[in-house]
Motif scaffolding. Sequence first.
Motif, PDB file in Angstrom:
ATOM      1  N   GLY A 149       0.794  -1.212   0.000  1.00  0.00           N
ATOM      2  CA  GLY A 149       0.000   0.000   0.000  1.00  0.00           C
ATOM      3  C   GLY A 149       0.827   1.263   0.000  1.00  0.00           C
ATOM      4  O   GLY A 149       2.052   1.238   0.104  1.00  0.00           O
ATOM      5  N   ARG A 150       0.130   2.366  -0.133  1.00  0.00           N
ATOM      6  CA  ARG A 150       0.718   3.697  -0.028  1.00  0.00           C
ATOM      7  C   ARG A 150      -0.254   4.581   0.745  1.00  0.00           C
ATOM      8  O   ARG A 150      -1.468   4.541   0.517  1.00  0.00           O
ATOM      9  N   LEU A 151       0.300   5.359   1.662  1.00  0.00           N
ATOM     10  CA  LEU A 151      -0.470   6.421   2.302  1.00  0.00           C
ATOM     11  C   LEU A 151      -0.237   7.661   1.471  1.00  0.00           C
ATOM     12  O   LEU A 151       0.912   8.052   1.233  1.00  0.00           O
ATOM     13  N   ALA A 152      -1.291   8.279   0.998  1.00  0.00           N
ATOM     14  CA  ALA A 152      -1.183   9.462   0.143  1.00  0.00           C
ATOM     15  C   ALA A 152      -1.446  10.710   0.975  1.00  0.00           C
ATOM     16  O   ALA A 152      -2.511  10.851   1.585  1.00  0.00           O
ATOM     17  N   PHE A 153      -0.451  11.581   0.999  1.00  0.00           N
ATOM     18  CA  PHE A 153      -0.551  12.839   1.736  1.00  0.00           C
ATOM     19  C   PHE A 153      -0.500  14.009   0.774  1.00  0.00           C
ATOM     20  O   PHE A 153       0.249  13.985  -0.205  1.00  0.00           O
ATOM     21  N   LEU A 188      -3.949   3.824  -0.631  1.00  0.00           N
ATOM     22  CA  LEU A 188      -3.958   3.084  -1.889  1.00  0.00           C
ATOM     23  C   LEU A 188      -3.456   1.675  -1.639  1.00  0.00           C
ATOM     24  O   LEU A 188      -2.564   1.459  -0.818  1.00  0.00           O
ATOM     25  N   VAL A 189      -4.011   0.700  -2.353  1.00  0.00           N
ATOM     26  CA  VAL A 189      -3.552  -0.682  -2.247  1.00  0.00           C
ATOM     27  C   VAL A 189      -3.326  -1.223  -3.658  1.00  0.00           C
ATOM     28  O   VAL A 189      -4.060  -0.891  -4.584  1.00  0.00           O
ATOM     29  N   ARG A 190      -2.258  -2.022  -3.789  1.00  0.00           N
ATOM     30  CA  ARG A 190      -1.941  -2.645  -5.076  1.00  0.00           C
ATOM     31  C   ARG A 190      -2.600  -4.013  -5.122  1.00  0.00           C
ATOM     32  O   ARG A 190      -2.451  -4.826  -4.207  1.00  0.00           O
ATOM     33  N   LEU A 191      -3.322  -4.290  -6.193  1.00  0.00           N
ATOM     34  CA  LEU A 191      -4.057  -5.536  -6.340  1.00  0.00           C
ATOM     35  C   LEU A 191      -3.110  -6.670  -6.731  1.00  0.00           C
ATOM     36  O   LEU A 191      -2.331  -6.541  -7.675  1.00  0.00           O
ATOM     37  N   SER A 192      -3.184  -7.772  -6.004  1.00  0.00           N
ATOM     38  CA  SER A 192      -2.256  -8.891  -6.180  1.00  0.00           C
ATOM     39  C   SER A 192      -2.624  -9.755  -7.386  1.00  0.00           C
ATOM     40  O   SER A 192      -3.786  -9.832  -7.789  1.00  0.00           O
ATOM     41  N   GLU A 193      -1.597 -10.436  -7.890  1.00  0.00           N
ATOM     42  CA  GLU A 193      -1.783 -11.382  -8.995  1.00  0.00           C
ATOM     43  C   GLU A 193      -2.663 -12.556  -8.552  1.00  0.00           C
ATOM     44  O   GLU A 193      -3.538 -12.999  -9.294  1.00  0.00           O
ATOM     45  N   HIS A 216      -6.321 -11.125  -8.308  1.00  0.00           N
ATOM     46  CA  HIS A 216      -6.891 -10.311  -9.390  1.00  0.00           C
ATOM     47  C   HIS A 216      -6.329 -10.606 -10.769  1.00  0.00           C
ATOM     48  O   HIS A 216      -6.620  -9.890 -11.723  1.00  0.00           O
ATOM     49  N   GLY A 217      -5.518 -11.668 -10.880  1.00  0.00           N
ATOM     50  CA  GLY A 217      -4.962 -12.030 -12.178  1.00  0.00           C
ATOM     51  C   GLY A 217      -6.038 -12.390 -13.195  1.00  0.00           C
ATOM     52  O   GLY A 217      -5.984 -11.978 -14.352  1.00  0.00           O
ATOM     53  N   ALA A 218      -7.035 -13.130 -12.755  1.00  0.00           N
ATOM     54  CA  ALA A 218      -8.091 -13.582 -13.658  1.00  0.00           C
ATOM     55  C   ALA A 218      -8.975 -12.445 -14.160  1.00  0.00           C
ATOM     56  O   ALA A 218      -9.474 -12.488 -15.292  1.00  0.00           O
ATOM     57  N   ASP A 219      -9.157 -11.405 -13.351  1.00  0.00           N
ATOM     58  CA  ASP A 219     -10.028 -10.302 -13.768  1.00  0.00           C
ATOM     59  C   ASP A 219      -9.263  -9.163 -14.445  1.00  0.00           C
ATOM     60  O   ASP A 219      -9.848  -8.134 -14.782  1.00  0.00           O
ATOM     61  N   GLY A 220      -7.947  -9.345 -14.626  1.00  0.00           N
ATOM     62  CA  GLY A 220      -7.154  -8.350 -15.350  1.00  0.00           C
ATOM     63  C   GLY A 220      -6.781  -7.121 -14.543  1.00  0.00           C
ATOM     64  O   GLY A 220      -6.269  -6.157 -15.095  1.00  0.00           O
ATOM     65  N   LEU A 221      -7.005  -7.137 -13.249  1.00  0.00           N
ATOM     66  CA  LEU A 221      -6.713  -5.970 -12.420  1.00  0.00           C
ATOM     67  C   LEU A 221      -5.402  -6.089 -11.652  1.00  0.00           C
ATOM     68  O   LEU A 221      -4.996  -5.154 -10.966  1.00  0.00           O
ATOM     69  N   ALA A 222      -4.718  -7.226 -11.746  1.00  0.00           N
ATOM     70  CA  ALA A 222      -3.474  -7.438 -11.004  1.00  0.00           C
ATOM     71  C   ALA A 222      -2.466  -6.346 -11.329  1.00  0.00           C
ATOM     72  O   ALA A 222      -2.297  -5.954 -12.479  1.00  0.00           O
ATOM     73  N   GLY A 223      -1.824  -5.835 -10.274  1.00  0.00           N
ATOM     74  CA  GLY A 223      -0.814  -4.796 -10.429  1.00  0.00           C
ATOM     75  C   GLY A 223      -1.373  -3.386 -10.408  1.00  0.00           C
ATOM     76  O   GLY A 223      -0.631  -2.417 -10.269  1.00  0.00           O
ATOM     77  N   GLN A 224      -2.675  -3.241 -10.559  1.00  0.00           N
ATOM     78  CA  GLN A 224      -3.269  -1.910 -10.511  1.00  0.00           C
ATOM     79  C   GLN A 224      -3.378  -1.453  -9.059  1.00  0.00           C
ATOM     80  O   GLN A 224      -3.376  -2.241  -8.134  1.00  0.00           O
ATOM     81  N   TRP A 225      -3.458  -0.147  -8.910  1.00  0.00           N
ATOM     82  CA  TRP A 225      -3.626   0.481  -7.607  1.00  0.00           C
ATOM     83  C   TRP A 225      -5.064   0.946  -7.477  1.00  0.00           C
ATOM     84  O   TRP A 225      -5.666   1.412  -8.449  1.00  0.00           O
ATOM     85  N   CYS A 226      -5.624   0.830  -6.289  1.00  0.00           N
ATOM     86  CA  CYS A 226      -6.985   1.318  -6.072  1.00  0.00           C
ATOM     87  C   CYS A 226      -7.058   2.075  -4.756  1.00  0.00           C
ATOM     88  O   CYS A 226      -6.189   1.948  -3.897  1.00  0.00           O
ATOM     89  N   LEU A 281     -12.666   0.401  -3.645  1.00  0.00           N
ATOM     90  CA  LEU A 281     -12.341  -0.347  -4.861  1.00  0.00           C
ATOM     91  C   LEU A 281     -13.123   0.116  -6.084  1.00  0.00           C
ATOM     92  O   LEU A 281     -13.349  -0.649  -7.012  1.00  0.00           O
ATOM     93  N   SER A 282     -13.521   1.381  -6.123  1.00  0.00           N
ATOM     94  CA  SER A 282     -14.253   1.878  -7.288  1.00  0.00           C
ATOM     95  C   SER A 282     -13.379   2.700  -8.224  1.00  0.00           C
ATOM     96  O   SER A 282     -13.808   3.032  -9.322  1.00  0.00           O
ATOM     97  N   VAL A 283     -12.156   3.013  -7.804  1.00  0.00           N
ATOM     98  CA  VAL A 283     -11.247   3.808  -8.627  1.00  0.00           C
ATOM     99  C   VAL A 283      -9.927   3.056  -8.733  1.00  0.00           C
ATOM    100  O   VAL A 283      -9.319   2.721  -7.723  1.00  0.00           O
ATOM    101  N   TRP A 284      -9.502   2.751  -9.984  1.00  0.00           N
ATOM    102  CA  TRP A 284      -8.266   2.008 -10.224  1.00  0.00           C
ATOM    103  C   TRP A 284      -7.300   2.854 -11.035  1.00  0.00           C
ATOM    104  O   TRP A 284      -7.713   3.680 -11.854  1.00  0.00           O
ATOM    105  N   PHE A 285      -6.004   2.588 -10.837  1.00  0.00           N
ATOM    106  CA  PHE A 285      -4.947   3.300 -11.551  1.00  0.00           C
ATOM    107  C   PHE A 285      -3.919   2.297 -12.058  1.00  0.00           C
ATOM    108  O   PHE A 285      -3.565   1.349 -11.352  1.00  0.00           O
ATOM    109  N   ASP A 286      -3.399   2.540 -13.257  1.00  0.00           N
ATOM    110  CA  ASP A 286      -2.354   1.682 -13.820  1.00  0.00           C
ATOM    111  C   ASP A 286      -1.009   1.908 -13.148  1.00  0.00           C
ATOM    112  O   ASP A 286      -0.140   1.042 -13.202  1.00  0.00           O
ATOM    113  N   SER A 287      -0.823   3.073 -12.549  1.00  0.00           N
ATOM    114  CA  SER A 287       0.469   3.411 -11.946  1.00  0.00           C
ATOM    115  C   SER A 287       0.260   4.368 -10.774  1.00  0.00           C
ATOM    116  O   SER A 287      -0.799   4.983 -10.631  1.00  0.00           O
ATOM    117  N   LEU A 288       1.322   4.514  -9.991  1.00  0.00           N
ATOM    118  CA  LEU A 288       1.252   5.481  -8.898  1.00  0.00           C
ATOM    119  C   LEU A 288       1.225   6.906  -9.430  1.00  0.00           C
ATOM    120  O   LEU A 288       0.628   7.785  -8.808  1.00  0.00           O
TER     121      LEU A 288
END
Length: 88
Positions: free
Chosen positions: A19-23, A32-37, A40-50, A63-70
């Motif tokens: 995770g990351r604490l955003a200040f 923020l939390v990074r979705l694990s393989e 979330h590998g099967a649903d294509g969200l692995a590695g994304q941040w939410c 879990l309603s907002v996802w990001f490809d990167s930090l």
Amino acid sequence: MEITLQPVLIETQSRDTEGRLAFVDGKLVAVLVRLSEELHGADGLAGQWCVEAGFGACATDVLSVWFDSLEAARSWIAERISASSPTG
């Protein structure tokens, strides 16, 4: 506006623990939390941040907002804070 993303491990009771604490200017605005393989590998969200939890202008449904990167998360935070400011 200074946006800081501090690494942290989060007890989510799942494999999503990175995770990351955003200040913004020293105030906590999101967790923020990074979705694990494994989960979330099967649903294509692995590695994304939410957004696990948001505060103030960054409040949202879990879990309603996802990001490809930090960097994408950082941009979203900046937009939300700017839009909510009295002069924004």
